[in-house]
Each structure stands twice: as C-alpha cells, then as structure tokens.
Scaffold this motif. Structure first.
Motif, PDB file in Angstrom:
ATOM      1  N   GLY A   1     -57.385 -33.969 128.259  1.00 34.40           N
ATOM      2  CA  GLY A   1     -58.351 -35.074 128.308  1.00 34.40           C
ATOM      3  C   GLY A   1     -58.174 -35.954 129.521  1.00 34.40           C
ATOM      4  N   ASP A   2     -57.149 -35.693 130.324  1.00 34.66           N
ATOM      5  CA  ASP A   2     -57.021 -36.472 131.565  1.00 34.66           C
ATOM      6  C   ASP A   2     -57.366 -35.636 132.792  1.00 34.66           C
ATOM      7  N   SER A   3     -57.917 -34.436 132.583  1.00 39.29           N
ATOM      8  CA  SER A   3     -58.396 -33.687 133.754  1.00 39.29           C
ATOM      9  C   SER A   3     -59.711 -34.305 134.201  1.00 39.29           C
ATOM     10  N   GLY A   4     -60.168 -33.962 135.395  1.00 36.72           N
ATOM     11  CA  GLY A   4     -61.434 -34.504 135.892  1.00 36.72           C
ATOM     12  C   GLY A   4     -62.558 -34.271 134.890  1.00 36.72           C
ATOM     13  N   ILE A   5     -62.739 -33.019 134.485  1.00 35.17           N
ATOM     14  CA  ILE A   5     -63.832 -32.699 133.560  1.00 35.17           C
ATOM     15  C   ILE A   5     -63.484 -33.182 132.147  1.00 35.17           C
ATOM     16  N   GLY A   6     -62.225 -32.986 131.740  1.00 33.11           N
ATOM     17  CA  GLY A   6     -61.822 -33.387 130.387  1.00 33.11           C
ATOM     18  C   GLY A   6     -61.978 -34.888 130.159  1.00 33.11           C
ATOM     19  N   ALA A   7     -61.612 -35.686 131.146  1.00 33.41           N
ATOM     20  CA  ALA A   7     -61.717 -37.145 130.989  1.00 33.41           C
ATOM     21  C   ALA A   7     -63.180 -37.561 130.878  1.00 33.41           C
ATOM     22  N   ALA A   8     -64.036 -36.950 131.686  1.00 31.25           N
ATOM     23  CA  ALA A   8     -65.464 -37.275 131.629  1.00 31.25           C
ATOM     24  C   ALA A   8     -66.057 -36.848 130.284  1.00 31.25           C
TER      25      ALA A   8
ATOM     26  N   LEU B   1     -59.905 -36.954 120.176  1.00 28.00           N
ATOM     27  CA  LEU B   1     -58.474 -37.020 120.467  1.00 28.00           C
ATOM     28  C   LEU B   1     -58.227 -36.229 121.748  1.00 28.00           C
ATOM     29  N   ASN B   2     -57.582 -36.867 122.710  1.00 25.64           N
ATOM     30  CA  ASN B   2     -57.251 -36.186 123.965  1.00 25.64           C
ATOM     31  C   ASN B   2     -55.811 -35.720 123.931  1.00 25.64           C
TER      32      ASN B   2
ATOM     33  N   ASP C   1     -48.519 -40.505 127.275  1.00 24.12           N
ATOM     34  CA  ASP C   1     -49.250 -41.778 127.271  1.00 24.12           C
ATOM     35  C   ASP C   1     -49.548 -42.196 125.846  1.00 24.12           C
ATOM     36  N   ALA C   2     -49.559 -43.504 125.657  1.00 22.60           N
ATOM     37  CA  ALA C   2     -49.981 -43.994 124.347  1.00 22.60           C
ATOM     38  C   ALA C   2     -51.437 -43.609 124.164  1.00 22.60           C
ATOM     39  N   GLY C   3     -51.760 -43.188 122.959  1.00 19.15           N
ATOM     40  CA  GLY C   3     -53.169 -42.882 122.669  1.00 19.15           C
ATOM     41  C   GLY C   3     -53.507 -41.413 122.838  1.00 19.15           C
ATOM     42  N   ASN C   4     -52.748 -40.698 123.641  1.00 18.49           N
ATOM     43  CA  ASN C   4     -52.985 -39.266 123.805  1.00 18.49           C
ATOM     44  C   ASN C   4     -51.994 -38.485 122.956  1.00 18.49           C
ATOM     45  N   PHE C   5     -52.407 -37.273 122.570  1.00 19.70           N
ATOM     46  CA  PHE C   5     -51.505 -36.392 121.844  1.00 19.70           C
ATOM     47  C   PHE C   5     -50.759 -35.548 122.862  1.00 19.70           C
ATOM     48  N   HIS C   6     -49.433 -35.593 122.830  1.00 20.05           N
ATOM     49  CA  HIS C   6     -48.666 -34.891 123.870  1.00 20.05           C
ATOM     50  C   HIS C   6     -48.701 -33.382 123.643  1.00 20.05           C
ATOM     51  N   LEU C   7     -49.134 -32.650 124.655  1.00 20.09           N
ATOM     52  CA  LEU C   7     -49.185 -31.184 124.558  1.00 20.09           C
ATOM     53  C   LEU C   7     -48.945 -30.600 125.937  1.00 20.09           C
TER      54      LEU C   7
END
Ligand SMILES: NC(=O)c1ccc[n+]([C@@H]2O[C@H](COP(=O)([O-])OP(=O)(O)OC[C@H]3O[C@@H](n4cnc5c(N)ncnc54)[C@H](OP(=O)(O)O)[C@@H]3O)[C@@H](O)[C@H]2O)c1
Length: 294
Positions: A13-20, A33-34, A40-46
């Motif tokens: 969810g923090d990639s260019g396309i994923g975040a958008a 859920l990213n 990071d807080a708020g993201n699921f670590h994977l």
C-alpha cells in the motif's frame, strides 16, 4: 438497510500505484488495510522476502490488490534469486492464503511478459519474456492461474508504463520545459504511457466486476521519450524544438520493446475499458490533474 461496504487489502500500500489505490478505495467509503514491509503504525507488516510464519491479517477481504514487488529491471537481473523470492514465491504465498478464504485477488503484472517484437499482443498472446523481471512476472501469473483452479478469483492485470509528475524522466522534462532550456531525450526508446488515474480507475473497475483472467491496460499510442517530451512542450505552449534527440545505446537498458503497447480486446469486451488516449494522458499530466480520490 444500508449495504455493508467492501473491505480491501492492498499488498504494498505504499507503492506508487498501491498508495493511490488505497486512497481511492478509502475515498469511496470502503475499508482498506495496507501492507508494508516498513513497520509503520497503521499498516500491516508484510515482507514478501520472508513469509515464514507470516501472520495473517485478521478478518475477511472481498478483494486484494497485489502491488508489492521488486520491480526494477536491473535489480532483477542483478539479484535473480532474491527478487524471485519476492516477486514469485512471496507473491504466491500471500495469494494462496487469500484464495483459500475466497478472496478475489488482483495481481499487477507487466507488458514485460512479452518481448515487444510484435505489435499489440493481446490477452491470449503467449508470454515471451526476455528479461528476468518479465520472466518472474510470467512465472507468478502462470502459478496464480493454477492456484485459482478455474474459480475466476484471480485477475492478472498487465500494465504498460505508468507516468506521474514525479517519474524522474517526466520531472526532468517538465523542469527544462518550464525554464525554456533545451534538453535531450531518447528517440530510440519507446513506450506506451498510462496515467496513474487511468490505472487506478481501471483496477477498481476490474475489482468491482470481480472478473477473473488476464486483462491489459495500455496507452493507445506508442512513441519515443523524445516525441513524448515534444508533446509535453507543445502542451505547455513552449517550442518543441527545445527537445533534441539522443540515443540510449550506450546505456544498459534491459527492456527495449519495439512495440511497447498492449492489445486490449478482451479487456474492452469483458470490462468495457479502452486504451487510454495519449492526448488525454498528456493533458492530465500537464494539468496536474486532481486525482479521483481527492
Ligand atoms: N509503475 C509502472 O510503470 C508499472 C508497470 C508495469 C507493472 N507494474 C507493477 O505494478 C506494481 C506496482 O508498481 P509501482 O510502480 O507502484 O511499484 P513501486 O513503486 O516499485 O513499489 C513497489 C512496492 O513493493 C514494495 N516491496 C519491495 N520489496 C518488498 C518486499 N520484500 N516485501 C514487501 N513489499 C516489498 C516496496 O516497498 P519499499 O517502498 O519498502 O521498497 C514498494 O512499496 C508492481 O508489481 C510493478 O511490477 C508497474
């Protein structure tokens, strides 16, 4: 009674396309859920490189987008084993877990599964990658289709080149054009550009229709970086003569498709999506279009 909103998972969810995508999903009122490999807080670590004992996000998702990847051509050539672990093994591990729960999975793939030697390959054309990145995408695609076992829960979406104002070449072109300073761009390197807006809207449409199989997202034109820069200059009311042609042959560029565009016959028929017109793509890029999720 109000219909309950869908819950989405964005792997990367923090990639260019994923975040958008994540912003667009949330802007439509859906839960999202990213995942991130950063803690990071708020993201699921994977971390797709280390799926041993992978904790699974709780709850059910109606749709997951797999955006995370090691997507550099040079990175994949230099580190084939490490990148395979992420782009194929990690991707399949996360997809397997999602498919077991009946989640619809959208996998972002690439036009690099083709060699670029034939014009407008369609969704049924046989992949023929010539790069490690393309081979890994093709391998992941094949195994995802096998994992699906004909249920129609997997959409493979191949993209051409996605451009934003921050793509390094585009940022460089813009700065020179704004300053009316002459510059050079590659006339021997071709692409079929897409806007982030078109990609996000198209991915959401595929997800909303839950249509499985292979889809293509492509620009409607193929042109060189130099011709694209000239089109940008004209769009900014600056003399395109500022842009000089140069050759990229001294650089190690792994993917040099003669025909970078993708045919979209099945995607048009199944989803109603057409190739993105170049004029509209450039207009949006120059206008710094507000994104649909803003
Ligand atoms: N952009 C394009 O023009 C284009 C064209 C065709 C296909 N695609 C495909 O579309 C997808 C998204 O592209 P993009 O341009 O948005 O990608 P991107 O900006 O390169 O982002 C890749 C993402 O994957 C993450 N990642 C890398 N290694 C990881 C690992 N071991 N575990 C978990 N996450 C990891 C990165 O995290 P960090 O930030 O921590 O490194 C980053 O968030 C990719 O699969 C790409 O191959 C993109």
């Amino acid at each position: 009674m109000r219909a309950s909103k869908a819950r989405f998972l964005i792997v990367g969810g923090d990639s260019g396309i994923g975040a958008a995508l994540s912003l667009a999903v949330a802007a439509r009122g859906n839960a999202v859920l990213n995942t991130s490999r950063k803690r990071d807080a708020g993201n699921f670590h994977l971390d797709l490189a280390d799926m041993s004992g992978m904790p699974e996000p709780e709850g059910e998702f109606s749709c997951a987008f797999i955006c995370a990847a090691r997507s550099g051509f040079a990175d994949c050539e230099q580190y084939p084993h490490d990148t395979f672990r992420v782009n194929v093994e990690g991707t399949l591990a996360v997809a397997r877990a999602l498919l077991e729960k009946g989640c619809f999975v959208v996998f972002l793939s690439s036009s690099a599964v083709f060699d670029g030697s034939a014009p407008w390959p369609n969704e049924f054309s046989e992949p023929h990658p010539t790069t490690e990145y393309g081979r890994q995408k093709a391998a992941a695609e094949k195994r995802l289709i096998e994992l699906d076992e004909g249920r129609g829960l997997v959409a493979i979406v191949r993209l051409t080149k996605v451009l934003t104002e921050t793509t390094p070449a585009i940022a460089r072109f813009s700065e020179h054009i704004r300053n009316k300073a002459s510059f050079e761009a590659f006339s021997d390197l071709r692409f079929s550009p897409l806007s982030l807006r078109y990609v996000v809207e198209s991915l959401l449409k595929i997800a909303s229709m839950k249509a499985g199989g292979v889809f293509h997202l492509s620009g409607d034109s193929e042109l060189s970086y130099a011709d694209f820069a000239k089109r940008m200059a004209a769009g900014m009311n600056v003399d395109p003569g500022l842009v000089g042609d140069t050759n990229s042959s001294s650089l190690q560029i792994h993917f040099r498709p003669k025909f970078p565009g993708l045919g979209m016959a099945r995607t048009a028929e199944t989803i109603g999506l057409k190739p993105e017109p170049l004029d509209i793509m450039i207009e949006g890029l120059l206008a710094g279009h507000r994104q649909p999720w803003q």
